[in-house]
Design a protein around this motif. Structure first.
Motif, PDB file in Angstrom:
ATOM      1  N   VAL A 434      27.684  33.552  43.654  1.00 55.65           N
ATOM      2  CA  VAL A 434      27.443  33.445  42.210  1.00 55.65           C
ATOM      3  C   VAL A 434      28.103  32.179  41.692  1.00 55.65           C
ATOM      4  O   VAL A 434      29.205  31.828  42.120  1.00 55.65           O
ATOM      5  N   GLU A 435      27.444  31.499  40.755  1.00 55.78           N
ATOM      6  CA  GLU A 435      28.032  30.308  40.136  1.00 55.78           C
ATOM      7  C   GLU A 435      28.481  30.635  38.711  1.00 55.78           C
ATOM      8  O   GLU A 435      27.748  31.279  37.955  1.00 55.78           O
ATOM      9  N   THR A 436      29.693  30.209  38.360  1.00 54.95           N
ATOM     10  CA  THR A 436      30.202  30.337  36.996  1.00 54.95           C
ATOM     11  C   THR A 436      30.797  28.993  36.571  1.00 54.95           C
ATOM     12  O   THR A 436      30.751  28.025  37.328  1.00 54.95           O
ATOM     13  N   ASP A 437      31.380  28.955  35.389  1.00 61.39           N
ATOM     14  CA  ASP A 437      32.026  27.725  34.906  1.00 61.39           C
ATOM     15  C   ASP A 437      33.222  27.319  35.760  1.00 61.39           C
ATOM     16  O   ASP A 437      33.720  26.202  35.654  1.00 61.39           O
ATOM     17  N   PHE A 438      33.708  28.253  36.584  1.00 63.83           N
ATOM     18  CA  PHE A 438      34.868  27.961  37.423  1.00 63.83           C
ATOM     19  C   PHE A 438      34.472  27.399  38.787  1.00 63.83           C
ATOM     20  O   PHE A 438      35.315  26.888  39.519  1.00 63.83           O
ATOM     21  N   GLY A 439      33.202  27.537  39.149  1.00 64.61           N
ATOM     22  CA  GLY A 439      32.729  27.060  40.445  1.00 64.61           C
ATOM     23  C   GLY A 439      31.850  28.101  41.104  1.00 64.61           C
ATOM     24  O   GLY A 439      31.183  28.908  40.434  1.00 64.61           O
ATOM     25  N   TYR A 440      31.839  28.087  42.442  1.00 57.93           N
ATOM     26  CA  TYR A 440      31.026  29.032  43.207  1.00 57.93           C
ATOM     27  C   TYR A 440      31.914  30.147  43.754  1.00 57.93           C
ATOM     28  O   TYR A 440      32.977  29.895  44.321  1.00 57.93           O
ATOM     29  N   HIS A 441      31.443  31.395  43.600  1.00 58.57           N
ATOM     30  CA  HIS A 441      32.200  32.560  44.045  1.00 58.57           C
ATOM     31  C   HIS A 441      31.440  33.281  45.159  1.00 58.57           C
ATOM     32  O   HIS A 441      30.271  33.638  44.977  1.00 58.57           O
ATOM     33  N   ILE A 442      32.092  33.458  46.295  1.00 60.08           N
ATOM     34  CA  ILE A 442      31.571  34.383  47.301  1.00 60.08           C
ATOM     35  C   ILE A 442      32.219  35.718  46.976  1.00 60.08           C
ATOM     36  O   ILE A 442      33.445  35.872  47.062  1.00 60.08           O
TER      37      ILE A 442
END
Length: 699
Positions: A434-442
């Motif tokens: 998932v992509e958010t304003d903080f970067g990419y999250h696995i």
């Protein structure tokens, strides 16, 4: 109510008493603040330089406005510390003749984000423009004072930077010191020893008196120096619900369960009001009868009242539980049904990129590079789900990396939307990117919790008027009696408990377990609060505190009771050392070991830089130093170490070869002294003549 009725009966007398009290207060105020008083108009002085109260008051007010929830006392302490530091440092700047020019001041101002990054002062290239900065204040005279204040602060800051540089430059490490450090690390000694450990003697076998502690403190005065303190003991009479009050609230709650019959004046008939069990509009019923409004959220079992969680969570829809006590409330609850997955638990690996606001970013990367890395890690997790924890530890830019990416449990909408949607729209075990304003999250969903919605009527358990009157009467009786009678004896007679004593300083706010009680502390330091002075205080949500000044310590040392935890082990070890040394008789280690009931131990290749003795003994620099000083096969006298008394015999000493270049060791020592510059201000404070009059101004 009995107290109130007596007051009404004596209203004329009370008016006269109040009038006299007001007159006395006004006269007393004249003596305190008018021409009859000799107290200072300044809040204090540093080395003869006065600090004006008016200027101080304004600064305290500004701190109070800017600080969230900061008390006036805490704000005054912060401003006072600043004033002392500025006064002492400014004096040093003056002695050294430090001067700063406009350019230096502007550089300091530019470092302030509110100025250096302010769009009003930036040119087309996004750089700070001095001309625009000056023009703004030239065309806005109303802002001139703001600039003047900032420039004054900037000038002080600039001088401090120069001063810091001068102090750091004066800190010099010689080659001789570097050589000594090398030898401490490289020279080695091997020795045999017998240890009589302090732990072999029970603490209860050696006693340390208050007089011995005080004597130690006087010999080490700098360690224990403090301002005047006062010990205050007190009796707390809680203003809380009585058993009768609790029974009344419980009775009301029980009536709400079954409903009631009330007379309707409009119809002239009795109406039957539905109870909690049968109420059709449950939310309306709760809001009409509860001290806590209806909450429609679902609650996980772990968040329910601990004692009743099992029964509450297992309620069938529409089933009622209670009455039960939760905190200061009597409650009844009705189940409004359950919901799956109200809380979720997940782990993640965050891969951020340039432009995201992540404080723990491990490496600089573009968005494209971050995405490629995240996809690579996702593939590794899918291939081997057990690798998630280690991959998070090695790669995640989030502080949760130390926990293998574990974020714990959280509810809906506590995380940013894309993260939230993935977790709450998928099942346990699902892994995704998932992509958010903080970067990419696995993300890996590790657990979910179901929840229950409860409608709860909660009525507060609090003292009734009759109970409050009874408590007030008891507190007043004790206060009046304690003026002439022994405080502790009276408390025992009235079946009350004396707490404390609490040791307080003049500008302290905290009063032992009662927390912030600045009013009590301030009273303890008033001129008429001599030893034995007694006063009653009403503390909101607590009750009545009847305080007594037990002792006044203006010796300049901390109270023995406070110092005991630090000093007592030192003095006990001294006494234990004498007992152990008396047993250490014999001309050989074997004989001494037999006499002390211990054995001969060996220490091999120990250095002064790492003077640790094996076997869990710990660091013993004095023992190792003595071993180095001995000639081969020579026996030492008993040595008082950190953990026991030792006798050592040098077996061999190995001197390290001489080295020409000791610069690495000089550099190491320089690194160790880098923080010495921070010792300058405490040293200046220690030598300064500081007069603190804050107590006269009710802070």
């Amino acid at each position: 109510m009995a107290v109130l009725s007596k007051i009404r009966q004596r209203s004329a007398l009370m008016i006269a008493v109040i009038a006299f009290a007001l007159f006395a207060f006004i006269i007393g105020d004249l003596f305190k603040s008018g021409s009859f008083n000799s107290t200072s108009k300044d809040v204090g002085s540093i080395n003869g330089k006065d600090i004006s109260f008016e200027d101080f008051r304004i600064k305290v007010s500004e701190v109070e406005k800017s600080g969230q929830g900061i008390t006036s006392t805490a704000a005054a302490t912060r401003v006072w510390d600043q004033e002392v530091s500025i006064a002492l440092l400014s004096s040093e700047f003056e002695k050294l003749g430090l001067r700063v020019g406009e350019k230096h001041i502007l550089e300091v101002l530019k470092a302030d984000q509110n100025i250096g990054k302010n769009p009003m002062f930036l040119n087309s290239a996004g750089m700070f423009d001095i001309a625009k900065f000056k023009e703004f204040f030239k065309s806005n005279p109303a802002q001139a004072q703001f600039l003047k204040d900032r420039e004054k602060d900037a000038e002080l800051n600039a001088k401090y930077q120069i001063y810091n540089t001068l102090v750091k430059s004066a800190l010099y490490t010689t080659e001789a010191e570097g050589k000594l450090q090398y030898e401490m690390e490289a020279n080695k000694v091997s020795f045999a020893y017998v240890a009589g450990l302090y732990s072999t003697i029970k603490d209860s076998d050696v006693k340390v008196s208050d007089a011995e502690i005080l004597d130690y403190m006087k010999k080490n005065e700098k360690k224990f120096k403090t301002d005047e303190t006062r010990e205050v003991e007190y009796v707390l009479i809680e203003d809380k619900a009585s058993k009768e009050d609790e029974a009344e609230v419980k009775s009301k709650i029980n009536q709400l369960l079954t409903g009631s019959v009330v007379y309707n004046q409009a119809t002239g008939k009795n109406d039957t009001l539905a109870g909690f069990r049968t109420a059709k509009n449950v939310a309306e019923f709760v809001n009409s009868n509860s001290d806590v409004p209806y909450d429609s959220s679902y609650v996980a079992k772990k968040d329910l009242p601990a004692v009743d969680a099992e029964q509450l969570y297992n309620l069938a829809p529409g089933q009622v539980y209670g009455p039960y006590i939760f905190g200061n409330y009597y409650c009844i609850s009705k189940s409004m049904g359950k919901k799956l997955g109200v809380n979720a638990k997940a782990s993640h690996i965050l891969i951020s990129y340039e432009g995201t606001t992540v404080p723990n970013q491990k490496e600089s990367r573009t968005k494209e590079e971050a995405k490629a890395k995240a996809e690579s890690i996702l593939a590794q997790v899918n291939a081997n789900p057990e690798s998630f924890l280690m991959l998070a530890f090695q790669n995640s830019d989030d502080s949760s990396a130390q926990q293998g990416g574990d974020l714990g449990y959280f509810g809906p909408n506590q995380m940013v939307k894309p993260f939230n949607d993935f977790v709450f729209n998928n099942g346990i075990g699902k892994v995704g990117l998932v992509e958010t304003d903080f970067g990419y999250h696995i993300i890996k969903i590790t657990d979910k919790q179901d929840g229950i919605r409860l409608a709860t009527v909660a009525q507060k358990l609090e003292a009734s008027e009759a109970t409050a009157d009874r408590v007030f009467t008891q507190a007043t009786k004790f206060e009046m009696g304690a003026v002439d009678k022994d405080f502790n004896a009276l408390a025992k007679e009235m079946k009350l408990t004396v707490s404390g004593p609490v040791t307080v300083g003049v500008m302290q706010e905290n009063f032992g377990p009662l927390g912030n009680q600045r009013t009590i502390v301030r009273w303890a330091f008033e001129d008429n609060s001599k030893i034995g002075a007694v006063k009653r205080f009403e503390v909101a949500n607590v009750g009545h505190v009847i305080a007594r000044v037990k002792s006044i310590d203006n010796s300049g040392l901390v109270a023995v009771s406070q110092a005991r935890s630090y000093v007592e082990p030192i003095l006990k070890n001294k006494k234990k050392a004498e007992l152990i040394k008396a047993k250490m008789t014999g001309s050989s280690l074997e004989a001494i070991a037999t006499a002390t009931g211990s054995k001969v131990e060996q220490a091999t290749d120990v250095t002064l830089a790492n003077s640790v003795l094996a076997g869990g003994v710990g660091i013993e620099p004095r023992v190792v130093g003595n071993a180095f000083a001995l000639a081969a096969n020579k026996l030492s006298a008993p040595i008082e170490g950190a953990t026991g008394v030792y006798v050592v015999k040098n077996i061999s000493t190995t001197k390290a070869p001489a080295v020409k270049d000791v610069s690495p060791y000089v550099g190491k020592l320089k690194g160790q002294t880098a923080g010495d510059v921070n010792r300058v201000l405490p040293a200046l404070k220690d030598k300064a003549k500081i007069e603190d009059n804050r107590r006269q101004f009710n802070y």
